[in-house]
Design an enzyme around this catalytic site. Structure first.
Site, PDB file in Angstrom:
ATOM      1  N   ALA A 123      50.161  18.703  26.975  1.00 23.69           N
ATOM      2  CA  ALA A 123      49.775  20.049  27.409  1.00 23.69           C
ATOM      3  C   ALA A 123      49.181  20.022  28.818  1.00 23.69           C
ATOM      4  O   ALA A 123      49.364  20.962  29.600  1.00 23.69           O
ATOM      5  CB  ALA A 123      48.757  20.622  26.430  1.00 23.69           C
ATOM      6  N   ALA A 149      53.126  26.869  27.361  1.00 24.32           N
ATOM      7  CA  ALA A 149      52.183  26.307  28.337  1.00 24.32           C
ATOM      8  C   ALA A 149      52.748  26.276  29.759  1.00 24.32           C
ATOM      9  O   ALA A 149      52.166  26.836  30.705  1.00 24.32           O
ATOM     10  CB  ALA A 149      51.778  24.900  27.902  1.00 24.32           C
ATOM     11  N   SER A 160      52.623  31.918  24.824  1.00 23.77           N
ATOM     12  CA  SER A 160      51.356  31.369  25.308  1.00 23.77           C
ATOM     13  C   SER A 160      50.643  30.583  24.210  1.00 23.77           C
ATOM     14  O   SER A 160      49.438  30.665  24.039  1.00 23.77           O
ATOM     15  CB  SER A 160      50.483  32.534  25.778  1.00 23.77           C
ATOM     16  OG  SER A 160      49.624  32.125  26.785  1.00 23.77           O
ATOM     17  N   CYS A 190      48.500  22.204  20.323  1.00 21.29           N
ATOM     18  CA  CYS A 190      47.506  21.134  20.160  1.00 21.29           C
ATOM     19  C   CYS A 190      46.520  21.437  19.030  1.00 21.29           C
ATOM     20  O   CYS A 190      45.952  20.523  18.438  1.00 21.29           O
ATOM     21  CB  CYS A 190      46.730  20.929  21.457  1.00 21.29           C
ATOM     22  SG  CYS A 190      47.795  20.843  22.894  1.00 21.29           S
ATOM     23  N   TYR A 198      22.458   7.269  33.963  1.00 27.33           N
ATOM     24  CA  TYR A 198      21.832   6.599  32.818  1.00 27.33           C
ATOM     25  C   TYR A 198      20.610   7.362  32.343  1.00 27.33           C
ATOM     26  O   TYR A 198      19.760   7.768  33.157  1.00 27.33           O
ATOM     27  CB  TYR A 198      21.414   5.168  33.182  1.00 27.33           C
ATOM     28  CG  TYR A 198      20.380   4.603  32.226  1.00 27.33           C
ATOM     29  CD1 TYR A 198      20.724   4.351  30.891  1.00 27.33           C
ATOM     30  CD2 TYR A 198      19.064   4.367  32.623  1.00 27.33           C
ATOM     31  CE1 TYR A 198      19.780   3.874  29.995  1.00 27.33           C
ATOM     32  CE2 TYR A 198      18.120   3.880  31.726  1.00 27.33           C
ATOM     33  CZ  TYR A 198      18.481   3.642  30.407  1.00 27.33           C
ATOM     34  OH  TYR A 198      17.551   3.187  29.526  1.00 27.33           O
ATOM     35  N   GLU A 217      62.079  34.147  26.095  1.00 27.73           N
ATOM     36  CA  GLU A 217      61.533  33.250  25.072  1.00 27.73           C
ATOM     37  C   GLU A 217      62.254  33.503  23.754  1.00 27.73           C
ATOM     38  O   GLU A 217      62.296  34.638  23.274  1.00 27.73           O
ATOM     39  CB  GLU A 217      60.022  33.506  24.935  1.00 27.73           C
ATOM     40  CG  GLU A 217      59.358  32.916  23.703  1.00 27.73           C
ATOM     41  CD  GLU A 217      59.518  31.412  23.569  1.00 27.73           C
ATOM     42  OE1 GLU A 217      59.246  30.694  24.552  1.00 27.73           O
ATOM     43  OE2 GLU A 217      59.939  30.948  22.482  1.00 27.73           O
ATOM     44  N   ARG A 249      50.217  35.775  41.021  1.00 22.25           N
ATOM     45  CA  ARG A 249      49.093  35.805  41.984  1.00 22.25           C
ATOM     46  C   ARG A 249      49.584  35.468  43.391  1.00 22.25           C
ATOM     47  O   ARG A 249      49.124  36.036  44.373  1.00 22.25           O
ATOM     48  CB  ARG A 249      47.990  34.821  41.559  1.00 22.25           C
ATOM     49  CG  ARG A 249      47.244  35.255  40.303  1.00 22.25           C
ATOM     50  CD  ARG A 249      45.966  34.448  40.110  1.00 22.25           C
ATOM     51  NE  ARG A 249      46.206  33.028  39.880  1.00 22.25           N
ATOM     52  CZ  ARG A 249      46.462  32.495  38.690  1.00 22.25           C
ATOM     53  NH1 ARG A 249      46.522  33.261  37.618  1.00 22.25           N
ATOM     54  NH2 ARG A 249      46.652  31.198  38.565  1.00 22.25           N
TER      55      ARG A 249
HETATM   56  C1  LIG Z   1      50.982  19.245  16.772  1.00 15.16           C
HETATM   57  C2  LIG Z   1      50.873  19.028  18.254  1.00 15.16           C
HETATM   58  C3  LIG Z   1      49.673  18.604  18.799  1.00 15.16           C
HETATM   59  C4  LIG Z   1      49.566  18.393  20.170  1.00 15.16           C
HETATM   60  N1  LIG Z   1      48.370  17.962  20.677  1.00 15.16           N
HETATM   61  C5  LIG Z   1      48.238  17.766  22.004  1.00 15.16           C
HETATM   62  C6  LIG Z   1      46.997  17.352  22.555  1.00 15.16           C
HETATM   63  O1  LIG Z   1      45.997  17.173  21.845  1.00 15.16           O
HETATM   64  N2  LIG Z   1      46.922  17.158  23.915  1.00 15.16           N
HETATM   65  C7  LIG Z   1      47.996  17.360  24.729  1.00 15.16           C
HETATM   66  O2  LIG Z   1      47.875  17.190  25.948  1.00 15.16           O
HETATM   67  N3  LIG Z   1      49.202  17.773  24.222  1.00 15.16           N
HETATM   68  C8  LIG Z   1      49.342  17.979  22.894  1.00 15.16           C
HETATM   69  N4  LIG Z   1      50.544  18.401  22.381  1.00 15.16           N
HETATM   70  C9  LIG Z   1      51.685  18.626  23.294  1.00 15.16           C
HETATM   71  C10 LIG Z   1      51.659  20.030  23.879  1.00 15.16           C
HETATM   72  O3  LIG Z   1      51.542  20.976  22.867  1.00 15.16           O
HETATM   73  C11 LIG Z   1      52.934  20.242  24.673  1.00 15.16           C
HETATM   74  O4  LIG Z   1      52.953  19.269  25.692  1.00 15.16           O
HETATM   75  C12 LIG Z   1      53.025  21.620  25.288  1.00 15.16           C
HETATM   76  O5  LIG Z   1      53.000  22.607  24.308  1.00 15.16           O
HETATM   77  C13 LIG Z   1      54.323  21.741  26.075  1.00 15.16           C
HETATM   78  O6  LIG Z   1      54.440  23.036  26.557  1.00 15.16           O
HETATM   79  P1  LIG Z   1      55.841  23.543  27.113  1.00 15.16           P
HETATM   80  O7  LIG Z   1      55.575  24.931  27.652  1.00 15.16           O
HETATM   81  O8  LIG Z   1      56.445  22.561  27.993  1.00 15.16           O
HETATM   82  O9  LIG Z   1      56.819  23.608  25.846  1.00 15.16           O
HETATM   83  P2  LIG Z   1      56.760  24.299  24.448  1.00 15.16           P
HETATM   84  O10 LIG Z   1      55.375  24.540  23.986  1.00 15.16           O
HETATM   85  O11 LIG Z   1      57.655  23.473  23.585  1.00 15.16           O
HETATM   86  O12 LIG Z   1      57.439  25.712  24.699  1.00 15.16           O
HETATM   87  C14 LIG Z   1      58.767  25.863  25.072  1.00 15.16           C
HETATM   88  C15 LIG Z   1      59.251  27.227  24.633  1.00 15.16           C
HETATM   89  O13 LIG Z   1      60.580  27.410  25.085  1.00 15.16           O
HETATM   90  C16 LIG Z   1      61.304  28.129  24.119  1.00 15.16           C
HETATM   91  N5  LIG Z   1      62.723  27.836  24.293  1.00 15.16           N
HETATM   92  C17 LIG Z   1      63.355  26.654  24.068  1.00 15.16           C
HETATM   93  N6  LIG Z   1      64.671  26.760  24.367  1.00 15.16           N
HETATM   94  C18 LIG Z   1      64.859  28.035  24.788  1.00 15.16           C
HETATM   95  C19 LIG Z   1      65.987  28.753  25.229  1.00 15.16           C
HETATM   96  N7  LIG Z   1      67.205  28.176  25.338  1.00 15.16           N
HETATM   97  N8  LIG Z   1      65.826  30.059  25.565  1.00 15.16           N
HETATM   98  C20 LIG Z   1      64.609  30.659  25.487  1.00 15.16           C
HETATM   99  N9  LIG Z   1      63.497  30.023  25.065  1.00 15.16           N
HETATM  100  C21 LIG Z   1      63.634  28.722  24.727  1.00 15.16           C
HETATM  101  C22 LIG Z   1      60.768  27.632  22.795  1.00 15.16           C
HETATM  102  O14 LIG Z   1      60.953  28.609  21.808  1.00 15.16           O
HETATM  103  C23 LIG Z   1      59.297  27.391  23.110  1.00 15.16           C
HETATM  104  O15 LIG Z   1      58.494  28.477  22.720  1.00 15.16           O
HETATM  105  C24 LIG Z   1      50.677  18.627  21.013  1.00 15.16           C
HETATM  106  C25 LIG Z   1      51.896  19.061  20.466  1.00 15.16           C
HETATM  107  C26 LIG Z   1      51.995  19.266  19.101  1.00 15.16           C
HETATM  108  C27 LIG Z   1      53.300  19.744  18.528  1.00 15.16           C
END
Ligand SMILES: Cc1cc2nc3c(=O)[nH]c(=O)nc-3n(C[C@H](O)[C@H](O)[C@H](O)COP(=O)(O)OP(=O)(O)OC[C@H]3O[C@@H](n4cnc5c(N)ncnc54)[C@H](O)[C@@H]3O)c2cc1C
Length: 444
Positions: free
Chosen positions: A300, A10, A38, A42, A425, A32, A21
């Site tokens: 997210a 995300a 991508s 959630c 309303y 990654e 852009r």
């Molecule tokens: C089951 C579940 C349900 C959720 N539901 C909601 C919801 O309803 N609403 C909401 O707002 N949020 C929700 N969330 C939270 C949301 O999914 C996260 O806040 C969001 O995915 C965070 O995105 P991010 O890019 O910060 O991290 P991540 O999605 O954790 O991605 C980080 C990436 O970095 C990679 N990475 C880590 N370390 C390294 C490294 N050293 N080198 C290279 N790559 C690395 C990992 O492999 C991973 O793919 C939910 C989360 C889960 C698990």
């Protein structure tokens, strides 16, 4: 200009797309560890519960899609260390084992978080899961579909624990929810709201265990029981949902400023304490809109917004994030709940002299079928009545109203102004005095 981003979900991909852009000539490389990019986690609880069947809906864009925008995404590559002086990241190709160095002008850390795995005996038994990645979701969904799995133990009652409890009830399982704290969702919702969630869970047959600590999981090959300080409970599947830890250990020797949980502290521009190093998403904090303090809100929404802003700023922009209100929502079986801003305890801990009001009213006019109750809690400053927080729960119409209250909080409105706010309303949707107006008028 050479932009390097670590983590391709995300936060990282929002930044990459925006940077492209904003800076058409920049070189953009994203590293990654996994093979999935991508990805929106959630959707996982709803995928596990069978509300949709195609896992690809959770990761719609591919490496090729980004390549077409001249963004190079290197999957299967793990960042090992950062040298902030030489402005280089050491990266390992996980397939070949080769290590190479990626030089940057601007670096973004978007490595997210991993699920906490406390040192419990039995965690490596079969049918013990966590839920974070696509692979976790695929494995849990398959295991839960086995008719021999009748009893499911969910350990931890935060957002994911409750969403999974709902999913397992819908799959016809006997669900046991075991929570260390004395109520569900203590970090997100106040007790008046969580007690209604607990009633709803029990109404649907969920055994809710509060103030109970899991000491071990036991079984021969697969899990057969969960052991707590109060008893032993049979189960054929267990899911651990006890929180997350930011993936920032690889930065240990950089001196980057972090919170005690490891979250990288960023300012409103997404800048870390290291020059030309930005961070966003679950690996980082976000400034709170009301307190200004670095806040860990692994959502997210925050990841996408701060990620996009970091992309713009790495490309030479200077956009400030207005701050998080940690707005969030959850569905708990027949109830929906939403929150924005500070809870009562959070507001007091932040030093606000606050008052609260709790109001129960109807979602719409009584002669339209489907009238139900909505509960609203407001937290506001004692002298000015300025709104600091809002929480709502009900069968219908609660969550989207929270968005209106998030706007009210962000705009600095008082409870008195909320009382007269011109909400729409018509009988199927609301009442002439919406429940939000009522709550604002009751607040004194
Ligand atoms: C089951 C579940 C349900 C959720 N539901 C909601 C919801 O309803 N609403 C909401 O707002 N949020 C929700 N969330 C939270 C949301 O999914 C996260 O806040 C969001 O995915 C965070 O995105 P991010 O890019 O910060 O991290 P991540 O999605 O954790 O991605 C980080 C990436 O970095 C990679 N990475 C880590 N370390 C390294 C490294 N050293 N080198 C290279 N790559 C690395 C990992 O492999 C991973 O793919 C939910 C989360 C889960 C698990």
């Amino acid at each position: 200009m050479k932009i390097v981003i670590i983590g391709a979900e995300a936060a990282g991909m929002s930044a990459a797309a925006k940077a492209r852009r904003a800076a058409p000539d920049a070189e953009i490389d994203v590293y990654e560890m996994s093979r999935v990019i991508s990805f929106g986690a959630c959707g996982l609880p709803y995928f596990v519960g069978g509300e949709f069947d195609n896992p690809d809906y959770m990761a719609e864009l591919s490496v090729e899609d980004f390549a077409r925008r001249d963004i190079r995404v290197h999957t299967g590559h793990q960042a090992l260390s950062l040298d902030p002086v030489a402005k280089r990241v050491q990266v390992r190709d996980l397939a070949s084992g080769e290590i190479h160095v990626a030089a940057y002008d601007k670096l973004m850390i978007a490595t997210g978080a991993s699920e906490l795995r406390p040192p419990l005996p039995g965690l490596t038994l079969g049918n013990v899961f966590t839920l974070r990645t696509m692979a976790d979701g695929l494995a849990l969904r398959e295991a839960a579909r086995n008719p021999a799995v009748r009893n499911v133990a969910i350990i931890g009652a935060g957002f994911i624990g409750l969403e999974l409890a709902e999913a397992m009830v819908k799959l016809g399982k006997q669900v046991r929810l075991i929570q260390l704290a004395d109520r569900v969702m203590p970090d997100a919702f106040d007790p008046e709201i969580t007690s209604l969630m607990e009633d709803e869970l029990r109404l649907h047959g969920v055994a809710v265990h509060l103030s109970e600590s899991v000491g071990a999981l036991q079984g021969k090959h697969a899990v057969e029981r969960v052991v707590t300080q109060r008893g032993e409970y049979d189960c054929e599947l267990a899911v651990l949902c006890v929180g997350v830890r930011p993936n920032t250990a690889f930065l240990d020797d950089t001196g980057i400023q972090r919170l005690a949980n490891g979250a990288i502290v960023v300012n409103a521009y997404g800048e870390t304490s290291l020059p030309d190093v930005y961070a966003a998403g679950d690996c980082a904090t976000a400034p709170h809109q009301l307190t200004g303090q670095p806040t860990y809100a692994p959502l997210a929404t925050t990841a996408n917004k701060l990620g996009r802003l970091v992309g713009e700023n790495m490309a030479g922009g200077r956009q400030a994030y207005p701050g998080t209100l940690a707005s969030a929502a959850v569905r708990v079986l027949g109830l929906e709940a939403g929150r924005a801003g500070l809870g009562e305890a959070q507001a007091r801990a932040a030093g606000f002299d606050c008052r609260t009001v709790m109001v129960k009213d109807k979602n719409h006019t009584n002669y339209v079928p489907g009238q139900t109750e909505i509960h609203v809690k407001l937290v506001y400053e004692a002298d000015s009545l300025r709104l600091l927080g809002a929480q709502m729960i009900g069968k219908s119409g609660a969550v989207h109203r929270i968005d209106a209250l998030a706007v009210a909080i962000a705009s600095g409105l008082s409870a008195r102004e909320l009382g007269m706010l011109d909400f729409c309303y018509a009988p199927p949707f609301s009442r002439t005095w919406d429940v939000m107006n009522v709550a604002g008028n009751v607040a004194k």
